[in-house]
Design a protein around this motif. Structure first.
Motif, PDB file in Angstrom:
ATOM      1  N   ALA A 131       0.847  -1.196   0.000  1.00  0.00           N
ATOM      2  CA  ALA A 131       0.000   0.000   0.000  1.00  0.00           C
ATOM      3  C   ALA A 131       0.883   1.247   0.000  1.00  0.00           C
ATOM      4  O   ALA A 131       1.893   1.303   0.696  1.00  0.00           O
ATOM      5  N   THR A 132       0.504   2.227  -0.797  1.00  0.00           N
ATOM      6  CA  THR A 132       1.298   3.449  -0.915  1.00  0.00           C
ATOM      7  C   THR A 132       0.483   4.654  -0.488  1.00  0.00           C
ATOM      8  O   THR A 132      -0.665   4.818  -0.883  1.00  0.00           O
ATOM      9  N   ASP A 133       1.107   5.476   0.334  1.00  0.00           N
ATOM     10  CA  ASP A 133       0.543   6.757   0.753  1.00  0.00           C
ATOM     11  C   ASP A 133       1.446   7.839   0.174  1.00  0.00           C
ATOM     12  O   ASP A 133       2.659   7.809   0.376  1.00  0.00           O
ATOM     13  N   ALA A 134       0.860   8.778  -0.581  1.00  0.00           N
ATOM     14  CA  ALA A 134       1.678   9.800  -1.233  1.00  0.00           C
ATOM     15  C   ALA A 134       1.027  11.166  -1.107  1.00  0.00           C
ATOM     16  O   ALA A 134      -0.195  11.289  -1.124  1.00  0.00           O
ATOM     17  N   SER A 135       1.871  12.178  -0.994  1.00  0.00           N
ATOM     18  CA  SER A 135       1.378  13.555  -0.942  1.00  0.00           C
ATOM     19  C   SER A 135       2.375  14.454  -1.653  1.00  0.00           C
ATOM     20  O   SER A 135       3.546  14.110  -1.809  1.00  0.00           O
ATOM     21  N   GLU A 136       1.868  15.631  -2.080  1.00  0.00           N
ATOM     22  CA  GLU A 136       2.696  16.575  -2.813  1.00  0.00           C
ATOM     23  C   GLU A 136       2.386  17.992  -2.382  1.00  0.00           C
ATOM     24  O   GLU A 136       1.324  18.269  -1.848  1.00  0.00           O
ATOM     25  N   GLY A 137       3.322  18.875  -2.691  1.00  0.00           N
ATOM     26  CA  GLY A 137       3.125  20.289  -2.467  1.00  0.00           C
ATOM     27  C   GLY A 137       3.843  21.080  -3.534  1.00  0.00           C
ATOM     28  O   GLY A 137       4.760  20.582  -4.189  1.00  0.00           O
ATOM     29  N   GLY A 138       3.406  22.298  -3.749  1.00  0.00           N
ATOM     30  CA  GLY A 138       4.011  23.148  -4.770  1.00  0.00           C
ATOM     31  C   GLY A 138       3.249  23.058  -6.073  1.00  0.00           C
ATOM     32  O   GLY A 138       2.312  22.283  -6.214  1.00  0.00           O
ATOM     33  N   PRO A 139       3.667  23.856  -7.044  1.00  0.00           N
ATOM     34  CA  PRO A 139       2.909  23.947  -8.295  1.00  0.00           C
ATOM     35  C   PRO A 139       3.016  22.731  -9.212  1.00  0.00           C
ATOM     36  O   PRO A 139       2.136  22.486 -10.020  1.00  0.00           O
ATOM     37  N   ARG A 140       4.083  21.966  -9.102  1.00  0.00           N
ATOM     38  CA  ARG A 140       4.276  20.828 -10.000  1.00  0.00           C
ATOM     39  C   ARG A 140       3.749  19.537  -9.401  1.00  0.00           C
ATOM     40  O   ARG A 140       3.724  19.368  -8.188  1.00  0.00           O
ATOM     41  N   HIS A 141       3.382  18.602 -10.253  1.00  0.00           N
ATOM     42  CA  HIS A 141       2.955  17.258  -9.851  1.00  0.00           C
ATOM     43  C   HIS A 141       4.120  16.314 -10.148  1.00  0.00           C
ATOM     44  O   HIS A 141       4.151  15.645 -11.179  1.00  0.00           O
ATOM     45  N   LEU A 142       5.085  16.266  -9.239  1.00  0.00           N
ATOM     46  CA  LEU A 142       6.334  15.568  -9.493  1.00  0.00           C
ATOM     47  C   LEU A 142       6.170  14.064  -9.672  1.00  0.00           C
ATOM     48  O   LEU A 142       6.851  13.457 -10.498  1.00  0.00           O
ATOM     49  N   LEU A 143       5.261  13.446  -8.908  1.00  0.00           N
ATOM     50  CA  LEU A 143       5.051  12.004  -9.063  1.00  0.00           C
ATOM     51  C   LEU A 143       4.543  11.676 -10.462  1.00  0.00           C
ATOM     52  O   LEU A 143       4.970  10.698 -11.077  1.00  0.00           O
ATOM     53  N   ALA A 144       3.666  12.496 -11.009  1.00  0.00           N
ATOM     54  CA  ALA A 144       3.159  12.280 -12.368  1.00  0.00           C
ATOM     55  C   ALA A 144       4.269  12.508 -13.393  1.00  0.00           C
ATOM     56  O   ALA A 144       4.369  11.776 -14.386  1.00  0.00           O
ATOM     57  N   GLU A 145       5.116  13.499 -13.178  1.00  0.00           N
ATOM     58  CA  GLU A 145       6.225  13.752 -14.099  1.00  0.00           C
ATOM     59  C   GLU A 145       7.207  12.583 -14.109  1.00  0.00           C
ATOM     60  O   GLU A 145       7.674  12.154 -15.168  1.00  0.00           O
ATOM     61  N   VAL A 146       7.508  12.052 -12.925  1.00  0.00           N
ATOM     62  CA  VAL A 146       8.418  10.914 -12.837  1.00  0.00           C
ATOM     63  C   VAL A 146       7.785   9.685 -13.502  1.00  0.00           C
ATOM     64  O   VAL A 146       8.460   8.932 -14.209  1.00  0.00           O
ATOM     65  N   GLU A 147       6.504   9.488 -13.316  1.00  0.00           N
ATOM     66  CA  GLU A 147       5.813   8.366 -13.960  1.00  0.00           C
ATOM     67  C   GLU A 147       5.866   8.513 -15.483  1.00  0.00           C
ATOM     68  O   GLU A 147       6.086   7.532 -16.201  1.00  0.00           O
ATOM     69  N   ALA A 148       5.694   9.714 -16.010  1.00  0.00           N
ATOM     70  CA  ALA A 148       5.790   9.940 -17.458  1.00  0.00           C
ATOM     71  C   ALA A 148       7.206   9.613 -17.959  1.00  0.00           C
ATOM     72  O   ALA A 148       7.369   8.991 -19.017  1.00  0.00           O
ATOM     73  N   GLY A 149       8.223  10.000 -17.193  1.00  0.00           N
ATOM     74  CA  GLY A 149       9.597   9.679 -17.558  1.00  0.00           C
ATOM     75  C   GLY A 149       9.857   8.182 -17.519  1.00  0.00           C
ATOM     76  O   GLY A 149      10.571   7.631 -18.362  1.00  0.00           O
ATOM     77  N   ARG A 150       9.261   7.501 -16.545  1.00  0.00           N
ATOM     78  CA  ARG A 150       9.401   6.039 -16.440  1.00  0.00           C
ATOM     79  C   ARG A 150       8.749   5.355 -17.639  1.00  0.00           C
ATOM     80  O   ARG A 150       9.329   4.444 -18.225  1.00  0.00           O
ATOM     81  N   ARG A 151       7.563   5.796 -18.031  1.00  0.00           N
ATOM     82  CA  ARG A 151       6.895   5.221 -19.203  1.00  0.00           C
ATOM     83  C   ARG A 151       7.729   5.455 -20.469  1.00  0.00           C
ATOM     84  O   ARG A 151       7.862   4.567 -21.310  1.00  0.00           O
TER      85      ARG A 151
END
Length: 188
Positions: A131-151
Protein backbone atom coordinates in the motif's frame (compact mmCIF):
# COMPACT_ATOMS: atom_id res chain seq x y z
CA UNK A 1 27.64 21.54 -19.97
CA UNK A 2 26.49 23.05 -23.25
CA UNK A 3 28.80 26.03 -23.39
CA UNK A 4 31.60 24.18 -21.65
CA UNK A 5 31.74 21.26 -24.07
CA UNK A 6 31.36 23.44 -27.15
CA UNK A 7 34.21 25.69 -26.14
CA UNK A 8 36.38 22.69 -25.23
CA UNK A 9 35.70 20.80 -28.45
CA UNK A 10 36.84 23.83 -30.45
CA UNK A 11 40.06 23.83 -28.42
CA UNK A 12 40.70 20.12 -28.84
CA UNK A 13 42.12 18.67 -32.04
CA UNK A 14 40.14 16.11 -34.07
CA UNK A 15 40.27 12.71 -32.40
CA UNK A 16 40.97 14.30 -29.01
CA UNK A 17 39.03 13.06 -25.98
CA UNK A 18 37.10 15.13 -23.46
CA UNK A 19 36.04 13.56 -20.18
CA UNK A 20 33.41 15.85 -18.73
CA UNK A 21 31.16 15.86 -15.68
CA UNK A 22 27.59 15.69 -16.93
CA UNK A 23 25.45 17.63 -14.49
CA UNK A 24 24.32 15.34 -11.67
CA UNK A 25 24.39 12.37 -14.06
CA UNK A 26 27.98 11.20 -13.99
CA UNK A 27 30.73 11.50 -16.58
CA UNK A 28 30.77 11.31 -20.34
CA UNK A 29 33.74 10.86 -22.66
CA UNK A 30 33.46 12.66 -25.99
CA UNK A 31 35.69 12.29 -29.04
CA UNK A 32 36.10 15.37 -31.22
CA UNK A 33 35.02 14.75 -34.84
CA UNK A 34 37.40 15.01 -37.79
CA UNK A 35 36.01 18.45 -38.70
CA UNK A 36 36.61 19.69 -35.14
CA UNK A 37 33.07 21.09 -34.95
CA UNK A 38 31.36 18.43 -32.86
CA UNK A 39 32.10 15.73 -30.32
CA UNK A 40 30.33 12.45 -29.65
CA UNK A 41 30.65 9.89 -26.89
CA UNK A 42 29.22 7.54 -24.32
CA UNK A 43 28.38 7.62 -20.64
CA UNK A 44 31.45 6.41 -18.75
CA UNK A 45 30.16 6.10 -15.23
CA UNK A 46 28.09 7.54 -12.45
CA UNK A 47 30.97 9.20 -10.64
CA UNK A 48 30.44 12.93 -10.30
CA UNK A 49 32.67 15.85 -9.51
CA UNK A 50 31.93 18.88 -7.42
CA UNK A 51 29.41 21.21 -9.12
CA UNK A 52 30.82 23.68 -11.62
CA UNK A 53 31.11 27.33 -10.68
CA UNK A 54 27.85 29.16 -11.13
CA UNK A 55 25.78 25.97 -11.02
CA UNK A 56 22.63 26.58 -9.02
CA UNK A 57 22.21 23.64 -6.68
CA UNK A 58 18.77 24.80 -5.57
CA UNK A 59 17.31 24.17 -2.16
CA UNK A 60 17.40 20.78 -0.48
CA UNK A 61 14.28 18.68 0.11
CA UNK A 62 14.03 19.51 3.81
CA UNK A 63 14.22 23.27 3.08
CA UNK A 64 11.38 23.04 0.55
CA UNK A 65 9.24 20.66 2.61
CA UNK A 66 9.86 22.29 5.99
CA UNK A 67 6.70 24.03 7.10
CA UNK A 68 5.01 23.58 3.72
CA UNK A 69 1.50 22.24 3.93
CA UNK A 70 0.49 19.24 1.87
CA UNK A 71 -1.39 20.62 -1.13
CA UNK A 72 -2.81 17.32 -2.29
CA UNK A 73 -2.78 13.58 -1.92
CA UNK A 74 -1.25 11.82 -4.89
CA UNK A 75 -2.16 8.54 -6.51
CA UNK A 76 0.58 6.01 -7.26
CA UNK A 77 -0.36 3.08 -9.48
CA UNK A 78 2.90 1.19 -9.69
CA UNK A 79 5.65 -0.15 -7.49
CA UNK A 80 7.99 2.63 -6.41
CA UNK A 81 10.78 0.10 -5.87
CA UNK A 82 11.73 0.60 -9.53
CA UNK A 83 13.07 4.01 -8.47
CA UNK A 84 16.03 2.20 -6.88
CA UNK A 85 17.17 0.89 -10.31
CA UNK A 86 20.22 2.93 -11.37
CA UNK A 87 19.28 2.56 -15.05
CA UNK A 88 15.83 4.07 -14.52
CA UNK A 89 17.23 6.78 -12.24
CA UNK A 90 19.75 7.74 -14.91
CA UNK A 91 17.02 7.90 -17.60
CA UNK A 92 14.87 10.04 -15.31
CA UNK A 93 17.78 12.42 -14.75
CA UNK A 94 18.10 12.75 -18.53
CA UNK A 95 14.38 13.31 -19.13
CA UNK A 96 13.73 15.39 -15.98
CA UNK A 97 17.10 16.81 -14.91
CA UNK A 98 15.65 19.21 -12.36
CA UNK A 99 13.81 16.55 -10.33
CA UNK A 100 15.87 15.07 -7.53
CA UNK A 101 14.93 11.60 -6.36
CA UNK A 102 15.96 9.90 -3.14
CA UNK A 103 14.85 6.54 -1.79
CA UNK A 104 15.26 4.94 1.59
CA UNK A 105 14.21 1.46 2.66
CA UNK A 106 14.08 0.45 6.29
CA UNK A 107 12.66 -3.07 6.28
CA UNK A 108 9.13 -1.75 6.88
CA UNK A 109 8.81 -0.27 3.42
CA UNK A 110 10.25 2.20 0.96
CA UNK A 111 10.19 5.99 1.29
CA UNK A 112 10.59 8.10 -1.86
CA UNK A 113 11.23 11.83 -1.77
CA UNK A 114 11.17 14.08 -4.83
CA UNK A 115 11.82 17.78 -5.17
CA UNK A 116 12.72 20.31 -7.83
CA UNK A 117 15.12 22.47 -5.81
CA UNK A 118 12.68 25.39 -5.94
CA UNK A 119 9.21 24.91 -4.50
CA UNK A 120 7.67 21.53 -5.41
CA UNK A 121 8.05 18.32 -3.45
CA UNK A 122 6.49 14.87 -3.19
CA UNK A 123 6.71 12.11 -0.63
CA UNK A 124 5.53 8.53 -1.04
CA UNK A 125 5.78 5.58 1.31
CA UNK A 126 5.05 2.00 0.32
CA UNK A 127 4.65 -0.37 3.24
CA UNK A 128 5.32 -4.13 3.41
CA UNK A 129 1.84 -4.91 2.10
CA UNK A 130 2.39 -2.80 -1.02
CA UNK A 131 0.00 0.00 0.00
CA UNK A 132 1.30 3.45 -0.91
CA UNK A 133 0.54 6.76 0.75
CA UNK A 134 1.68 9.80 -1.23
CA UNK A 135 1.38 13.55 -0.94
CA UNK A 136 2.70 16.57 -2.81
CA UNK A 137 3.12 20.29 -2.47
CA UNK A 138 4.01 23.15 -4.77
CA UNK A 139 2.91 23.95 -8.30
CA UNK A 140 4.28 20.83 -10.00
CA UNK A 141 2.95 17.26 -9.85
CA UNK A 142 6.33 15.57 -9.49
CA UNK A 143 5.05 12.00 -9.06
CA UNK A 144 3.16 12.28 -12.37
CA UNK A 145 6.23 13.75 -14.10
CA UNK A 146 8.42 10.91 -12.84
CA UNK A 147 5.81 8.37 -13.96
CA UNK A 148 5.79 9.94 -17.46
CA UNK A 149 9.60 9.68 -17.56
CA UNK A 150 9.40 6.04 -16.44
CA UNK A 151 6.90 5.22 -19.20
CA UNK A 152 9.13 6.99 -21.76
CA UNK A 153 12.08 4.83 -20.66
CA UNK A 154 10.04 1.61 -20.74
CA UNK A 155 8.60 2.41 -24.19
CA UNK A 156 12.17 2.61 -25.47
CA UNK A 157 13.04 -0.84 -24.12
CA UNK A 158 14.34 0.21 -20.66
CA UNK A 159 17.87 0.91 -21.92
CA UNK A 160 20.71 0.57 -19.45
CA UNK A 161 22.63 3.74 -18.59
CA UNK A 162 25.66 2.51 -20.55
CA UNK A 163 23.62 2.74 -23.78
CA UNK A 164 23.25 6.53 -23.44
CA UNK A 165 25.50 8.89 -25.33
CA UNK A 166 25.70 12.50 -26.40
CA UNK A 167 26.61 14.56 -29.42
CA UNK A 168 27.59 18.19 -28.90
CA UNK A 169 27.98 20.70 -31.71
CA UNK A 170 28.04 24.46 -32.21
CA UNK A 171 24.27 24.78 -31.96
CA UNK A 172 23.04 21.54 -30.40
CA UNK A 173 23.41 19.05 -27.62
CA UNK A 174 21.60 15.78 -28.17
CA UNK A 175 21.32 12.78 -25.85
CA UNK A 176 20.68 9.50 -27.66
CA UNK A 177 20.46 5.78 -26.91
CA UNK A 178 22.30 3.10 -28.87
CA UNK A 179 23.82 5.20 -31.64
CA UNK A 180 24.31 8.88 -32.45
CA UNK A 181 21.95 8.66 -35.43
CA UNK A 182 19.13 7.19 -33.30
CA UNK A 183 17.67 10.63 -32.70
CA UNK A 184 17.18 12.38 -29.38
CA UNK A 185 16.26 10.22 -26.40
CA UNK A 186 14.01 12.87 -24.97
CA UNK A 187 12.77 15.69 -27.23
CA UNK A 188 13.74 19.12 -25.95
Amino acid sequence: MRGYARSREAQTRPGGRLVIPWSRLGTIALTVADDGKSATGWVQGLATFMPGRGTDQGREYHAIRSGAATDRSAHVDRDLGALTDPNLLFALRVSHPDIRISTEGDGRGLAVRLHDGISSWATAFTDESGATDASEGGPRHLLAEVEAGRRHWEERGSPPLWDFGMTVGPDRQEVWVGAPDAGPYFPT
